[in-house]
Motif scaffolding. Sequence first.
Motif, PDB file in Angstrom:
ATOM      1  N   SER A 394       0.148  38.943  40.308  1.00  0.00           N
ATOM      2  CA  SER A 394      -1.265  38.913  39.895  1.00  0.00           C
ATOM      3  C   SER A 394      -1.476  37.875  38.791  1.00  0.00           C
ATOM      4  CB  SER A 394      -1.717  40.301  39.436  1.00  0.00           C
ATOM      5  OG  SER A 394      -1.022  40.704  38.265  1.00  0.00           O
ATOM      6  N   ALA A 398      -3.888  34.503  39.060  1.00  0.00           N
ATOM      7  CA  ALA A 398      -4.946  34.205  38.093  1.00  0.00           C
ATOM      8  C   ALA A 398      -4.765  32.825  37.476  1.00  0.00           C
ATOM      9  CB  ALA A 398      -4.965  35.281  37.004  1.00  0.00           C
ATOM     10  N   VAL A 414      -7.892  34.634  30.739  1.00  0.00           N
ATOM     11  CA  VAL A 414      -8.221  34.621  32.168  1.00  0.00           C
ATOM     12  C   VAL A 414      -7.489  35.731  32.919  1.00  0.00           C
ATOM     13  CG1 VAL A 414      -8.063  33.267  34.289  1.00  0.00           C
ATOM     14  CG2 VAL A 414      -8.823  32.184  32.166  1.00  0.00           C
ATOM     15  N   VAL A 415      -6.211  35.885  32.628  1.00  0.00           N
ATOM     16  CA  VAL A 415      -5.433  36.908  33.339  1.00  0.00           C
ATOM     17  C   VAL A 415      -5.956  38.295  33.012  1.00  0.00           C
ATOM     18  CG1 VAL A 415      -3.136  37.949  33.595  1.00  0.00           C
ATOM     19  CG2 VAL A 415      -3.377  35.467  33.465  1.00  0.00           C
ATOM     20  N   ILE A 418      -7.989  40.659  35.439  1.00  0.00           N
ATOM     21  CA  ILE A 418      -7.484  41.453  36.568  1.00  0.00           C
ATOM     22  C   ILE A 418      -6.220  42.229  36.247  1.00  0.00           C
ATOM     23  CG2 ILE A 418      -8.429  39.927  38.347  1.00  0.00           C
ATOM     24  CD1 ILE A 418      -5.603  38.724  38.607  1.00  0.00           C
ATOM     25  N   LEU A 469      -5.065  34.187  45.828  1.00  0.00           N
ATOM     26  CA  LEU A 469      -6.200  34.716  45.060  1.00  0.00           C
ATOM     27  C   LEU A 469      -7.438  34.836  45.935  1.00  0.00           C
ATOM     28  CD1 LEU A 469      -7.329  35.494  42.241  1.00  0.00           C
ATOM     29  CD2 LEU A 469      -7.904  33.077  41.917  1.00  0.00           C
ATOM     30  N   GLU A 475     -11.130  40.060  43.199  1.00  0.00           N
ATOM     31  CA  GLU A 475     -10.221  39.538  42.181  1.00  0.00           C
ATOM     32  C   GLU A 475     -10.539  38.079  41.884  1.00  0.00           C
ATOM     33  OE1 GLU A 475      -5.642  38.286  42.399  1.00  0.00           O
ATOM     34  OE2 GLU A 475      -5.899  40.478  42.440  1.00  0.00           O
ATOM     35  N   ARG A 478     -13.699  37.683  39.671  1.00  0.00           N
ATOM     36  CA  ARG A 478     -13.500  38.028  38.263  1.00  0.00           C
ATOM     37  C   ARG A 478     -12.705  36.943  37.542  1.00  0.00           C
ATOM     38  NH1 ARG A 478     -12.037  42.942  40.512  1.00  0.00           N
ATOM     39  NH2 ARG A 478      -9.907  42.821  39.703  1.00  0.00           N
ATOM     40  N   VAL A 479     -11.674  36.446  38.211  1.00  0.00           N
ATOM     41  CA  VAL A 479     -10.834  35.420  37.580  1.00  0.00           C
ATOM     42  C   VAL A 479     -11.627  34.148  37.347  1.00  0.00           C
ATOM     43  CG1 VAL A 479      -8.918  33.829  38.023  1.00  0.00           C
ATOM     44  CG2 VAL A 479      -8.614  36.278  38.375  1.00  0.00           C
ATOM     45  N   ARG A 482     -14.166  34.582  34.517  1.00  0.00           N
ATOM     46  CA  ARG A 482     -13.519  34.604  33.211  1.00  0.00           C
ATOM     47  C   ARG A 482     -13.009  33.198  32.832  1.00  0.00           C
ATOM     48  NH1 ARG A 482     -11.021  38.619  30.002  1.00  0.00           N
ATOM     49  NH2 ARG A 482     -12.295  40.110  31.161  1.00  0.00           N
ATOM     50  N   HIS A 483     -12.531  32.461  33.822  1.00  0.00           N
ATOM     51  CA  HIS A 483     -12.067  31.098  33.573  1.00  0.00           C
ATOM     52  C   HIS A 483     -13.222  30.218  33.109  1.00  0.00           C
ATOM     53  CE1 HIS A 483     -11.146  26.905  34.984  1.00  0.00           C
ATOM     54  NE2 HIS A 483     -10.029  27.161  34.340  1.00  0.00           N
TER      55      HIS A 483
END
Length: 506
Positions: A394, A398, A414-415, A418, A469, A475, A478-479, A482-483
Amino acid sequence: MSPLVADPIDHVYVFDGFTLDPSRRSLVREDQGIALGSRALELLIALLEQAGEVLSRDHLTSRVWPRTVVEESSLRVHMAALRRALGDGQEGRRYIATIPGRGYGFVAEVRRRSRNVTVHQAAEALPGIQPADAQPQRHARLIGRDRALSALTRLLEANRLVTVVGPGGVGKSSVALHWAEIREQPPCIVDLAKATGEAEVLQSLATALDVAASTGWASMVSVLRESPRLLVMDGCEHVIDVAARLAHALLAEVPELQLLATSREPLNVDGEHVYRLEALDLPAKSPRSLDEALEAPALSLLIERARASGNDVDFDDADAAALCELARQLDGLPLALELGAARIRALGLKGMLSRLEDLHGLLNRGRRTALPRHRSLEAAIGWSYELLDETERSVLRALSAFPGTFSLSNAAAVVGAIAACGSIEEQVLRLVEKSLVLAVPTALQAGSVGDCTCYRLANTTRRYAALQLQSNGDEAARVLARHALELGVSLAPSTRAAVLAEEATQ
């Protein structure tokens, strides 16, 4: 028996200055008699009679001891005596190959002639066996690895255990086996490619030592103590715990032993020195000519393998920039370069560059003789990915959101979208150890501040992780959100609010 074999009364066998007369049961070299015991001499006669074939242990045992039941170790002892008498393994000479799981074969060029003719008259050449099954296939010439070979020489002069570590496809086995092959004494190669646990690892060791695994650990240690030697443990990553215990035990039991291992991560045992094998050096982004670009080993390999795919493949200065871009997209990884080169003839350079988004689908035509994990780029990286635990997977997925370098704090931000996995920084460092994340010294980073190391994913690894991914839509969303937030990219108000709300609950 080969149909070429005639009555030994009328023939002698000639190889590398030696002459064997089966009828007179004599072996001479340059008019000097070579002392051989009757059993070792019979083994040599059998091997020469069927030069070009692999003779099983049972076949040789029944030939030398036709009416006697003997221990398997007897064959090994007399084979070792024969090799010593011939100087097998000294000054680059090689006569007898051990083919793991199959037996022995005579590998030097052999000619058969009538005993009644002079040595200058024509002699019939016998076929030679290529002991490809004895160790993994590799090219006879390594490109761009002189520095690595020199480093291994220095390290093994000062250390008993050296592990060559690097990502899949970087050429760890090729470098280690090439280095071992050019030594004066032949190495003992333990191929762990198909091992799945302790029993298979020990069986691989027994096969390499030419003993029955059933004879036990003490017997294998005894063989290694007979003479100082180099043991190569190739492909340790999928049985890393067992390989580490084996290396530790062997070094403790055999004081004169040296170990050279290859793995995608270190063994982490006492006395280990790690040599991290990097990808081939890449060319400048804007070479002035093809000749200038060819000074980079990555481009040399790409062009050599592309030309090998067909005699109508040729390049000139106008192709230099495109070739350099392709080599960079393939990270300078030898496996990726070879797979890419095989496609150039069919697709052309522009066609290759236009299909980079489907890089893993494109590079899927490896050599039929290669290990399954080396037949495509996806298989090579997938092999490493499957060896990770779910948390590590995971984190790697990410990190594929970063197209370039990132810091540990970037990664944690970032990680965290998730993975609730404790210390995210520690997870990133574990992926560095496993050759899936690259540490980039600050000095190589433009505009960097302080002494904080940055990190990145190789392009080929990032594309693979990004595909993993994307297969999970929630997932991925969300990644990527956030990035974008971490990098200060504008987000839709609702998306930004959702990310911040999630962040507040963690």
